[in-house]
Design an enzyme around this catalytic site. Structure first.
Site, mmCIF file in Angstrom:
data_model
loop_
_atom_site.group_PDB
_atom_site.id
_atom_site.type_symbol
_atom_site.label_atom_id
_atom_site.label_comp_id
_atom_site.label_asym_id
_atom_site.label_seq_id
_atom_site.Cartn_x
_atom_site.Cartn_y
_atom_site.Cartn_z
ATOM 1 N N ASP A 92 0.861 -1.178 0.000
ATOM 2 C CA ASP A 92 0.000 0.000 0.000
ATOM 3 C C ASP A 92 0.900 1.231 0.000
ATOM 4 O OD1 ASP A 92 0.957 0.396 2.556
ATOM 5 O OD2 ASP A 92 -0.917 -0.084 3.563
ATOM 6 N N ASP A 271 -7.815 -7.666 0.245
ATOM 7 C CA ASP A 271 -6.982 -7.814 1.443
ATOM 8 C C ASP A 271 -7.784 -7.336 2.628
ATOM 9 O OD1 ASP A 271 -5.562 -5.103 2.787
ATOM 10 O OD2 ASP A 271 -6.517 -4.804 0.836
#
Length: 375
Positions: A92, A271
């Site tokens: 991320d 996720d």
């Protein structure tokens, strides 16, 4: 990175595909275990491969930047070599941490100033240095730097936030294109669609993202406080615009039911910390529903944790796992984490097979209610 669509469901937008990366193939739909600080909490790499059957894991740019730091990661040759994971990694961008650090961060057009949650030291993230950081980590898939607005944001805040995210995305793309990977394999950049719960902003964001022609695209800013049905509506709005020949990643979502509903709406990648976080608190996910292993009802239940589950589910009984939680043994956290991650991977794997078989919707409808039941 390439993406190949294998089959699209006749009765929905569900898809089965294959993502090819320098570190191997990813069969979609896929769930990606979260490895915040370079490890999936309580789960060894060999267990991730053999029992969980993970194909790709996540790393967290904010946390890895702070600790162990970029110099250590560069010296190690990137995160793959540092944590001995030789399959794909996605990082991320720190955007969600920008959202969650309210009170110790300041947003400006040029970036975000924040204080470390570890020692209070001051740092500054820009689209450019976040791209440099993700280059140093060495993920196969890098996420663009964005702001994640709260789910209940009003329209004006959401609009200003999206304008900032779009400016940051343009700068991320420019920096990505003018730099090279630090290691001996290519990397891909995924833009992120924001826009909160407003249809016109989500449409604008999806068009802006689609125009970048990236290897894949992400949907962010959902499951942050908005009603579930609104989340599903926003997924539909965005997926009408995002290219069908590129993978779509729904960030940070969610429950087994959320995942199946999103797969039906054309999402390929997921996720969430829920499998490991809930597992550490004694909650197990199964096809029969959720189990709280701290409950006394399991004290004398000597049946396997999950008769159809992974290897760890066959080795240990519910009574033993209940005992471990009551005794506060660390093994309880490990067993529950492995079980939940393996279940999530089995769920998306089964979804893939039913998409290929052509009966995904009927299968999903037959199990969706049971998945949310508390046993």
């Amino acid at each position: 990175m390439t993406f190949q669509l294998i089959k699209t469901d006749n009765a929905s937008d569900a898809r089965a595909g294959i993502i090819n990366t320098a570190h191997g193939e990813i069969m979609t739909p896929i769930f990606m275990p979260v490895g915040t600080c370079g490890s999936v909490k309580g789960v060894h790499v060999s267990e991730l491969k053999q029992q969980v059957k993970a194909q790709i894991i996540l790393g967290n740019t904010y946390h890895l930047y702070l600790r162990p730091g970029l110099e250590v990661l560069k010296a190690a040759g990137g995160l793959h070599k540092f944590n001995s994971w030789d399959r794909p990694i996605l990082t991320d961008s720190g955007g969600f941490q920008v959202f969650s650090l309210t009170g110790i961060r300041k947003l400006r057009e040029d970036g975000c100033e924040f204080r470390s949650h570890i020692d209070g030291s001051k740092h500054f993230f820009t689209p450019e240095n976040v791209m440099d950081t993700e280059r140093a980590i060495g993920a196969d898939i890098m996420m663009a730097f964005d702001e994640c607005p709260p789910g209940q944001s009003d329209y004006q805040y959401a609009k200003r936030s999206l304008e900032l995210t779009q400016k940051w995305l343009d700068r991320c793309v420019k920096r990505f294109e003018e730099t090279e990977p630090l290691y001996d394999y290519p990397q891909s950049l995924f833009p992120i669609v924001q826009g909160c719960t407003f249809k016109d902003l989500r449409q604008e964001a999806a068009k802006h993202v689609a125009d970048k022609g990236a290897d894949g695209n992400a949907i962010g800013g959902l499951a942050v406080g908005e009603p579930t049905e609104v989340m599903y509506e926003m997924i539909e709005v965005v997926n009408e615009i995002l290219p069908k020949d590129k993978p779509r990643y729904l960030m940070g979502v969610g429950t087994p039911q959320n995942i199946l509903e999103a797969i039906e709406r054309g999402v390929d990648m997921f996720d969430c910390v829920m499998p490991t976080r809930n597992g550490r608190n004694g909650m197990l996910f199964t096809y029969e529903g959720t189990l709280n292993m701290r409950n006394k009802k399991w004290e004398n239940d000597f049946t396997p944790i999950d008769p159809d589950g992974c290897e760890v589910d066959q080795v240990y009984t519910k009574a033993y796992l209940h005992h471990l939680f009551k005794a506060q043994e660390l093994l309880a956290l490990q067993i529950a984490s492995i079980h939940n991650l393996a279940f999530y991977l089995r769920l998306v794997g089964d979804a893939r097979q039913h998409i290929i078989n052509g009966d995904f919707v009927a299968w999903k409808n037959s199990i969706i209610e049971q998945l949310g039941k508390r046993i």
